[in-house]
Design a protein around this motif. Structure first.
Motif, PDB file in Angstrom:
ATOM      1  N   PHE A 170       0.743  -1.377  -0.018  1.00  0.00           N
ATOM      2  CA  PHE A 170      -0.040   0.024   0.087  1.00  0.00           C
ATOM      3  C   PHE A 170       0.942   1.312  -0.155  1.00  0.00           C
ATOM      4  CE2 PHE A 170      -2.617  -3.168   1.498  1.00  0.00           C
ATOM      5  CZ  PHE A 170      -3.994  -3.029   1.483  1.00  0.00           C
ATOM      6  N   LEU A 171       0.076   2.444  -0.393  1.00  0.00           N
ATOM      7  CA  LEU A 171       0.778   3.510  -0.324  1.00  0.00           C
ATOM      8  C   LEU A 171      -0.234   4.501   0.227  1.00  0.00           C
ATOM      9  CD1 LEU A 171       3.018   6.140  -0.902  1.00  0.00           C
ATOM     10  CD2 LEU A 171       1.899   6.353  -3.149  1.00  0.00           C
ATOM     11  N   LEU A 172       0.056   5.058   1.261  1.00  0.00           N
ATOM     12  CA  LEU A 172      -1.015   5.928   2.140  1.00  0.00           C
ATOM     13  C   LEU A 172      -0.166   7.284   1.799  1.00  0.00           C
ATOM     14  CD1 LEU A 172      -1.082   4.033   5.412  1.00  0.00           C
ATOM     15  CD2 LEU A 172      -2.595   3.713   3.262  1.00  0.00           C
ATOM     16  N   TYR A 173      -1.098   8.315   1.333  1.00  0.00           N
ATOM     17  CA  TYR A 173      -0.552   9.523   0.878  1.00  0.00           C
ATOM     18  C   TYR A 173      -1.507  10.526   1.333  1.00  0.00           C
ATOM     19  CZ  TYR A 173      -3.338   9.712  -3.288  1.00  0.00           C
ATOM     20  OH  TYR A 173      -4.506   9.906  -4.264  1.00  0.00           O
ATOM     21  N   GLY A 174      -1.076  11.856   1.399  1.00  0.00           N
ATOM     22  CA  GLY A 174      -2.041  13.083   1.759  1.00  0.00           C
ATOM     23  C   GLY A 174      -1.285  13.987   2.299  1.00  0.00           C
ATOM     24  N   GLU A 175      -2.030  15.368   2.680  1.00  0.00           N
ATOM     25  CA  GLU A 175      -1.279  16.425   2.908  1.00  0.00           C
ATOM     26  C   GLU A 175      -0.452  16.324   4.462  1.00  0.00           C
ATOM     27  OE1 GLU A 175      -5.036  18.731   5.050  1.00  0.00           O
ATOM     28  OE2 GLU A 175      -5.077  18.472   2.868  1.00  0.00           O
ATOM     29  N   ARG A 176       0.143  17.425   4.581  1.00  0.00           N
ATOM     30  CA  ARG A 176       0.886  17.248   5.961  1.00  0.00           C
ATOM     31  C   ARG A 176       0.043  17.061   7.064  1.00  0.00           C
ATOM     32  NH1 ARG A 176       3.759  20.596   2.496  1.00  0.00           N
ATOM     33  NH2 ARG A 176       6.073  20.074   2.034  1.00  0.00           N
ATOM     34  N   ARG A 177       0.463  16.228   8.303  1.00  0.00           N
ATOM     35  CA  ARG A 177      -0.144  16.565   9.404  1.00  0.00           C
ATOM     36  C   ARG A 177      -1.698  16.042   9.183  1.00  0.00           C
ATOM     37  NH1 ARG A 177       3.386  16.871  13.541  1.00  0.00           N
ATOM     38  NH2 ARG A 177       4.891  18.467  13.009  1.00  0.00           N
ATOM     39  N   ILE A 178      -2.095  15.159   8.307  1.00  0.00           N
ATOM     40  CA  ILE A 178      -3.364  14.354   8.122  1.00  0.00           C
ATOM     41  C   ILE A 178      -3.798  13.288   8.783  1.00  0.00           C
ATOM     42  CG2 ILE A 178      -3.034  13.148   6.135  1.00  0.00           C
ATOM     43  CD1 ILE A 178      -5.969  15.666   6.623  1.00  0.00           C
ATOM     44  N   GLY A 179      -2.368  12.886   9.577  1.00  0.00           N
ATOM     45  CA  GLY A 179      -2.444  11.547  10.085  1.00  0.00           C
ATOM     46  C   GLY A 179      -1.929  10.453   9.668  1.00  0.00           C
ATOM     47  N   LYS A 180      -0.959  10.450   8.815  1.00  0.00           N
ATOM     48  CA  LYS A 180      -0.534   9.355   8.004  1.00  0.00           C
ATOM     49  C   LYS A 180       0.376   8.492   9.023  1.00  0.00           C
ATOM     50  CE  LYS A 180       1.664  11.886   4.964  1.00  0.00           C
ATOM     51  NZ  LYS A 180       0.835  13.122   5.435  1.00  0.00           N
ATOM     52  N   LEU A 226      17.195   6.035  -9.400  1.00  0.00           N
ATOM     53  CA  LEU A 226      16.366   5.125  -9.965  1.00  0.00           C
ATOM     54  C   LEU A 226      16.800   3.654  -9.695  1.00  0.00           C
ATOM     55  CD1 LEU A 226      13.956   4.253 -11.797  1.00  0.00           C
ATOM     56  CD2 LEU A 226      15.693   4.363 -13.889  1.00  0.00           C
ATOM     57  N   ARG A 227      18.052   3.513  -9.743  1.00  0.00           N
ATOM     58  CA  ARG A 227      18.584   2.166  -9.268  1.00  0.00           C
ATOM     59  C   ARG A 227      18.443   1.645  -7.911  1.00  0.00           C
ATOM     60  NH1 ARG A 227      24.984   1.878 -10.435  1.00  0.00           N
ATOM     61  NH2 ARG A 227      23.941   1.951 -12.420  1.00  0.00           N
ATOM     62  N   THR A 228      18.305   2.483  -6.594  1.00  0.00           N
ATOM     63  CA  THR A 228      17.926   2.082  -5.585  1.00  0.00           C
ATOM     64  C   THR A 228      16.501   1.977  -5.230  1.00  0.00           C
ATOM     65  OG1 THR A 228      19.892   3.641  -4.521  1.00  0.00           O
ATOM     66  CG2 THR A 228      17.811   3.247  -3.195  1.00  0.00           C
ATOM     67  N   ASN A 229      15.720   2.834  -6.061  1.00  0.00           N
ATOM     68  CA  ASN A 229      14.161   2.424  -6.105  1.00  0.00           C
ATOM     69  C   ASN A 229      13.872   1.058  -6.654  1.00  0.00           C
ATOM     70  OD1 ASN A 229      12.488   4.951  -4.810  1.00  0.00           O
ATOM     71  ND2 ASN A 229      14.276   5.777  -5.883  1.00  0.00           N
ATOM     72  N   LEU A 230      14.783   0.834  -7.837  1.00  0.00           N
ATOM     73  CA  LEU A 230      14.248  -0.292  -8.452  1.00  0.00           C
ATOM     74  C   LEU A 230      14.813  -1.740  -7.879  1.00  0.00           C
ATOM     75  CD1 LEU A 230      15.438   0.480 -12.215  1.00  0.00           C
ATOM     76  CD2 LEU A 230      13.113  -0.077 -11.172  1.00  0.00           C
ATOM     77  N   MET A 254       5.689   8.680  -9.281  1.00  0.00           N
ATOM     78  CA  MET A 254       5.400   7.385  -9.717  1.00  0.00           C
ATOM     79  C   MET A 254       5.815   7.439 -11.300  1.00  0.00           C
ATOM     80  SD  MET A 254       3.748   5.602  -7.891  1.00  0.00           S
ATOM     81  CE  MET A 254       2.872   5.619  -6.268  1.00  0.00           C
ATOM     82  N   ASP A 255       6.154   8.463 -11.894  1.00  0.00           N
ATOM     83  CA  ASP A 255       6.197   8.169 -13.403  1.00  0.00           C
ATOM     84  C   ASP A 255       7.583   8.316 -13.725  1.00  0.00           C
ATOM     85  OD1 ASP A 255       6.376  10.793 -12.363  1.00  0.00           O
ATOM     86  OD2 ASP A 255       5.662  11.919 -14.295  1.00  0.00           O
ATOM     87  N   TRP A 256       8.617   7.360 -13.064  1.00  0.00           N
ATOM     88  CA  TRP A 256       9.948   7.298 -13.309  1.00  0.00           C
ATOM     89  C   TRP A 256      10.033   6.747 -14.702  1.00  0.00           C
ATOM     90  CZ3 TRP A 256      13.902   7.925  -9.564  1.00  0.00           C
ATOM     91  CH2 TRP A 256      13.490   8.153  -8.507  1.00  0.00           C
ATOM     92  N   SER A 295       9.567  -1.394 -16.577  1.00  0.00           N
ATOM     93  CA  SER A 295       8.689  -1.013 -15.666  1.00  0.00           C
ATOM     94  C   SER A 295       9.012  -0.018 -14.553  1.00  0.00           C
ATOM     95  CB  SER A 295       7.956  -2.195 -14.977  1.00  0.00           C
ATOM     96  OG  SER A 295       7.497  -3.175 -15.656  1.00  0.00           O
ATOM     97  N   PRO A 296       8.454   1.011 -14.020  1.00  0.00           N
ATOM     98  CA  PRO A 296       8.649   2.151 -13.004  1.00  0.00           C
ATOM     99  C   PRO A 296       8.934   1.309 -11.877  1.00  0.00           C
ATOM    100  CG  PRO A 296       6.312   2.292 -13.547  1.00  0.00           C
ATOM    101  CD  PRO A 296       6.828   1.429 -14.685  1.00  0.00           C
ATOM    102  N   PRO A 297       9.499   1.884 -10.851  1.00  0.00           N
ATOM    103  CA  PRO A 297       9.939   1.099  -9.534  1.00  0.00           C
ATOM    104  C   PRO A 297       8.819   0.864  -8.570  1.00  0.00           C
ATOM    105  CG  PRO A 297      10.621   3.581  -9.429  1.00  0.00           C
ATOM    106  CD  PRO A 297      10.105   3.340 -10.983  1.00  0.00           C
ATOM    107  N   PHE A 298       7.645   1.713  -8.801  1.00  0.00           N
ATOM    108  CA  PHE A 298       6.399   1.469  -7.849  1.00  0.00           C
ATOM    109  C   PHE A 298       5.266   0.643  -8.380  1.00  0.00           C
ATOM    110  CE2 PHE A 298       9.181   4.952  -6.065  1.00  0.00           C
ATOM    111  CZ  PHE A 298       9.450   4.267  -5.032  1.00  0.00           C
TER     112      PHE A 298
END
Length: 568
Positions: free
Chosen positions: A275-285, A397-401, A426-428, A435-438
């Motif tokens: 999973f990826l949980l994303y959102g604005e700062r201080r939203i509770g992630k 990119l190498r580290t993310n792959l 996301m658009d590496w 394929s992109p890393p994520f």
């Protein structure tokens, strides 16, 4: 009119106002590429990465590759004359025929003083006591994690409650009487089951009748006892400067409201998804990650043994990335596993270059997992709760792959990832169109502000019995905070400090108005970009330039390596 947006979900316009729907409402992904209305009036939404969602005006459902969809990124939707739906995806074309067979639902048990599975033997329930009703659907085509229900108490609810994936319902009856609980199941094709119902008899506790029998004598004593008890409690609160609200730190379970359904959804599907949980700062992630860690640490799953490892990437340099992951895993395993770990590369003092590599991490992970498997009948699941993943945007990119390689390689059966952050690139672009890393992430979930019910709970529940709010003061906090938990806590913290300084226990409208500017200014300085779900343009541009430069460096390194091989 319906509009699909890029990262903003879908919007419906009725000629007067817009109503927006996102993943928080049930949309599979907030990037929407196709909108279609079928012959039954049901709306279909093709997303970029989440499959296809549909909405009948009451309930959201979705289809993805787990149900046989060719790909999770859709390009178009069309309905045949025979009612079949056609979807064009990044993995090919899928034809889908909807079922009209309704699921069935049954009430499994009722828990009061104990758990009753024979529903005809449930004794009268006492007011003020929690009742938990468990139900289950019989549905062979809907994935368990997508099964939905609607419930209502006929005597209390004018309509069905909002659809939920929870298979239990909790209620505390305040008044004696006879109540009828009803539940219906909803399958992936938006077929609604017949109702299952249960009649509950609720009575007052025995001491109420004793109290009524002696009411002439007791009322003055009760009133005096309540008055002095309440006064003593509030005096202690003032004397001890009691203020339970938190700003700037991870909140505990006592202040964690409005995310239980999301955590349950993640927990149920976590074993085979990242999973990826994303959102604005201080939203509770971050608080959500810590709550998930606590839930998984105490989970009694019949199939999996979850070992959650919280990993904070804030300020972690790229050279220390894999070492940080390994250290987080070793700490988590050490805290939950009695026997000491075997020798690891992480703890080897002979690292010649003092740089812990991806290869070292792979080796140590294999050692740790094999160690955990010894004598364990359940499947081991190391859950990496990786926070502040914005840092990955600055890595090569190498580290993310390489990170992707952990979750798509030989160890993937024992590894799960839950990432959280403000923004993840996301658009590496990869050499040769790779394929992109994520692309291994199963779901991207935007963390939204609280709903109004849970926002109100966050305001008054922590101080119940100690301080009170004027109703209008609560309304102002909701309005000024826009239901964001961090901002709500900021208002409440300062409001309580204000009344404590005056020796008061009631928070008024003037208190909220008096702290409004300072709270909002502080929140604005911490959150930065108000939109929150994307970085400021200047930072985006800087990241883009940084990635371009790193790509050029990698290309030069590859060319140098080729020249070396040719020279040899």
């Amino acid at each position: 009119m319906w509009f699909g947006t890029w990262d903003g979900g879908v919007s419906r316009y009725d000629g007067k106002a817009f109503v927006n729907f996102t993943t928080a409402d049930g949309l599979a992904h907030n990037r929407v590429r196709a909108v279609y209305q079928d012959s039954e009036g049901v709306m279909w939404f093709g997303t970029y990465g989440g499959g296809v969602s549909r909405y009948d005006g009451n309930t959201w459902t979705s289809l993805d590759t787990r149900e046989g969809l060719a790909g999770n990124s859709l390009g178009g939707i069309h309905q045949d004359s025979d009612g079949s739906l056609w979807f064009t995806t990044d993995g090919g074309v899928t034809r889908y025929r909807q079922s009209t067979t309704s699921p069935s639902v049954r009430i499994v048990s009722v828990k009061t003083d104990r758990t009753y599975t024979n529903l005809r033997t449930i004794p009268p329930i006492t007011t003020g006591h929690r009742v938990t009703i468990k139900y289950s659907a019989l549905d062979f085509k809907t994935l368990p994690e997508k099964q939905q229900y609607q419930v209502r108490i006929k005597e209390l609810d004018s309509d069905w409650r909002k659809p939920t994936k929870a298979d239990t319902f909790d209620i505390i009856f305040d008044e004696a009487g006879t109540y009828t609980f009803e539940v219906r199941a909803i399958d992936r094709d938006l077929n609604y089951s017949e109702l299952a119902s249960l009649t509950l008899h609720v009575k007052r506790p025995w001491w109420v009748f004793v109290l009524l029998g002696t009411i002439g004598i007791s009322i003055p004593l009760i009133v005096l006892g309540f008055y002095f008890g309440k006064r003593l409690q509030t005096q202690r609160a003032i004397a001890q400067q009691f203020n339970p609200y938190i700003v700037g730190r991870v909140v505990g379970e006592d202040l964690f409201y409005g995310r239980s359904d999301l955590i349950t959804d993640i927990e149920r599907t976590l074993a085979n998804n990242c999973f990826l949980l994303y959102g604005e700062r201080r939203i509770g992630k971050t608080s959500l990650q810590h709550q998930l860690r606590e839930r998984l640490s105490n989970a009694d799953d019949p199939t999996y043994r979850f070992i959650p490892a919280y990993i904070d990437l804030q300020g972690v340099a790229e050279d220390d990335f894999f070492r940080t992951i390994a250290a987080g895993i070793v700490d988590a395993v050490g805290a939950r596993h009695a026997s000491p770990l075997p020798s690891l590369r992480l703890t080897d003092d002979d690292l010649s270059d003092h740089r812990y590599s991806y290869r070292d991490l792979n080796r140590d992970l294999r050692t740790v997992i094999n160690h955990l498997k010894e004598g364990e009948i359940k499947t081991i699941k190391l859950v990496l709760l990786m926070d502040e993943v914005d840092t990955l945007n600055t890595y090569s990119l190498r580290t993310n792959l390489n990170l992707r390689g952990l979750f798509m390689g030989p160890l993937k059966e024992n590894l799960v990832l839950v990432m959280s952050g403000l923004f993840l690139k996301m658009d590496w672009s990869t050499e040769g169109g790779g394929s992109p890393p994520f692309n291994f992430l199963s779901r991207e979930i935007e963390i939204q502000p609280l709903d109004e019910e849970n926002a109100r709970k966050l305001i008054f529940e922590p101080v119940k019995g100690f301080y009170t709010y004027e109703p209008k003061a609560i309304d102002l906090i909701l309005e000024y905070s826009e239901l964001r938990p961090f901002t709500i806590q900021g208002f409440c913290l300062r409001a309580v400090n204000r009344v404590l300084a005056d020796g008061r226990t009631k928070i008024t409208v003037s208190d909220i108005e008096g702290i409004k500017d300072s709270v909002l200014a502080e929140v604005q300085s911490i959150r930065g970009d108000r939109a929150g779900t994307s970085l400021p343009s200047s930072l985006n541009e800087a990241l883009a330039l940084l990635h371009e430069e790193k790509s050029r460096v990698e290309e030069l390194e590859a060319e140098i390596e080729q020249l070396r091989e040719a020279a040899a």
